[in-house]
Enzyme design. Structure first.
Site, PDB file in Angstrom:
ATOM      1  N   ASP A 113       0.854  -1.181   0.000  1.00  0.00           N
ATOM      2  CA  ASP A 113       0.000   0.000   0.000  1.00  0.00           C
ATOM      3  C   ASP A 113       0.891   1.233   0.000  1.00  0.00           C
ATOM      4  O   ASP A 113       1.678   1.442   0.919  1.00  0.00           O
ATOM      5  CB  ASP A 113      -0.899  -0.013   1.243  1.00  0.00           C
ATOM      6  CG  ASP A 113      -1.823   1.189   1.287  1.00  0.00           C
ATOM      7  OD1 ASP A 113      -2.445   1.484   0.244  1.00  0.00           O
ATOM      8  OD2 ASP A 113      -1.927   1.822   2.351  1.00  0.00           O
ATOM      9  N   GLU A 143      -1.620  -1.012  -5.921  1.00  0.00           N
ATOM     10  CA  GLU A 143      -2.797  -0.320  -6.427  1.00  0.00           C
ATOM     11  C   GLU A 143      -2.383   0.614  -7.549  1.00  0.00           C
ATOM     12  O   GLU A 143      -1.239   1.062  -7.598  1.00  0.00           O
ATOM     13  CB  GLU A 143      -3.370   0.547  -5.311  1.00  0.00           C
ATOM     14  CG  GLU A 143      -4.613   0.010  -4.694  1.00  0.00           C
ATOM     15  CD  GLU A 143      -5.103   0.957  -3.617  1.00  0.00           C
ATOM     16  OE1 GLU A 143      -6.311   1.019  -3.423  1.00  0.00           O
ATOM     17  OE2 GLU A 143      -4.284   1.620  -2.962  1.00  0.00           O
ATOM     18  N   ASP A 152      -3.163   0.490   7.195  1.00  0.00           N
ATOM     19  CA  ASP A 152      -2.295   0.330   6.037  1.00  0.00           C
ATOM     20  C   ASP A 152      -1.955  -1.131   5.777  1.00  0.00           C
ATOM     21  O   ASP A 152      -1.892  -1.579   4.632  1.00  0.00           O
ATOM     22  CB  ASP A 152      -1.006   1.144   6.214  1.00  0.00           C
ATOM     23  CG  ASP A 152      -1.294   2.643   6.300  1.00  0.00           C
ATOM     24  OD1 ASP A 152      -2.277   3.079   5.665  1.00  0.00           O
ATOM     25  OD2 ASP A 152      -0.552   3.353   6.989  1.00  0.00           O
TER      26      ASP A 152
END
Ligand SMILES: [Zn+2]
Length: 391
Positions: A189, A273, A354
């Site tokens: 992340d 991502e 996170d």
């Protein structure tokens, strides 16, 4: 087991020209800029009066004539001048075919460069590079390369430093891709709080110096705004800012390389991502911009390093804030940016937002890999958000 692919790689070396050479290089840059602007003006007029662009062939012929008119153009190396036409031609192609912006004039203020398609020689032992008409220039070869030199671009950064960027075509042996099992996979992340948090729980902080340098940058920029145009002080501040930018860029590159190399070595699949991350309200624009460009570069490094070692990078779209979804299916709608941790009221799990996000990214990336869809549909494996459970 292994297959070979050709790859283009760029190697950048700092140049240390003598004063005389620096003067000459500046003249070379000036001539390249002159030819670029001259050709752009010519192409624009042709386009406006005749409704069509001017061909490379015509431009080449006009350049030969121009050199007769302006003898000083003949005193510098001629290949970079022709290369300026090649670059302009490409810019026009992008403009017409890809609807990119219209080519613009080059100013004395911006980055100065000259590209040599050939004629450049390298002497590793003596740490020198030969440029046509400029002679042997001192450099430091931080690393050597093998392969065919495609082009060499010599440039002067706003800080006043000279660099040579060597584009090398190299045939590389790449291993077959390793199978993806999910066991040696990791989710990451990316964020402003930490640069990256892994599904293993590891957190990589933004480099300590970054904030300090950004603060310094802000001060210098504020000071610059107060100076008068054309003043010595303004020029000095500009150089200082340029040097600081350069230092930040170099150190950041270092940090990103270490991290991406480490990840590719340790894991077979790295899930991240898509980087157009929203939800960063309230953060300073400059910090955000720098972080964003860092992520883009990080992804680029991850992807090419993974290819070279037969590993995988999986990227998922940002379809749901992954820090809100508990593996049990509970969706925490009330989570704010300030909440770093939360407890799931359904199953009692304790979450670090996170680390949870990193784990969800990993799960979703694998589900996408299996189903081809961004939203996974395996209830046991990756539960969907249950509407009824939203508070
Ligand atoms: Zn739960």
């Amino acid at each position: 087991m292994w297959y070979s692919i050709t790859m283009l790689k760029a190697y950048r070396y700092r140049l240390y020209p003598t004063e005389e050479q620096a003067v000459f290089l500046n003249r070379q840059f000036g001539s390249v800029r002159y030819v670029h602007n001259w050709a752009l003006a010519l192409a624009t007029t042709t386009y406006q009066t005749q409704g069509q662009g001017i061909t490379r062939f015509q431009l080449d012929k006009r350049l030969t004539a121009l050199k007769q008119e302006l003898p000083w153009l003949g005193e510098v190396a001629s290949q970079p001048l022709q290369q300026a036409l090649v670059h302009l031609d490409k810019a026009f192609t992008r403009f017409f075919r890809e609807k990119k912006g219209y080519p613009h004039f080059h100013s004395k203020r911006g980055k100065q460069s000259a590209t040599y398609p050939q004629g450049v020689k390298i002497h590793w032992e003596n740490d020198v590079i030969y440029l046509p008409k400029a002679g042997w220039i001192r450099t430091v070869f931080s690393r050597r390369f093998v392969g065919t030199v495609k082009t060499v671009t010599v440039s002067r950064a706003p800080s006043g430093k000279f660099f040579a960027s060597v584009l090398v075509e190299d045939e590389n042996q790449v291993p077959d891709a390793v199978p993806e099992t999910g066991e040696r996979a990791v989710g990451g992340d990316l964020g402003l709080h930490d640069f990256m948090v892994l599904s293993t729980g590891e957190k990589y902080r933004h480099p300590q110096w970054l904030e300090r340098e950004l603060y310094r940058l802000k001060i210098l920029q504020r000071r610059l705004a107060k100076t008068t145009k054309g003043s010595k002080n303004r020029a000095k501040l500009r150089r200082q800012i340029a040097r600081l930018h350069e230092r930040v860029a170099n150190r950041r590159q270092d940090f990103l390389h270490k991290l991406s190399t480490d990840l590719v070595r340790r894991f077979d699949t790295i899930c991240i991502e898509d980087l157009n991350v929203a939800g960063m309200v309230g953060n300073h624009a400059l910090a955000r911009r720098i972080a964003q460009s860092g992520w883009a570069e990080f992804r680029r490094q991850l992807e090419y390093k993974a290819t070279w070692s037969g590993k995988h990078v999986r990227v998922i779209g940002r379809f749901a804030p992954s820090s809100r979804l508990c593996p049990c299916g509970y969706y925490n709608r009330l989570l704010t940016l300030a909440d770093r941790q939360w407890d799931c009221p359904d199953c009692g799990r304790h979450h670090d937002r996170d680390i949870l996000a990193a784990n969800n990214i990993k799960r979703f990336a694998f589900a996408k890999h299996l189903t081809g869809r961004d939203t996974p549909g395996e209830p046991g494996e990756c539960p969907l958000v249950d509407e009824r459970r939203k508070p």
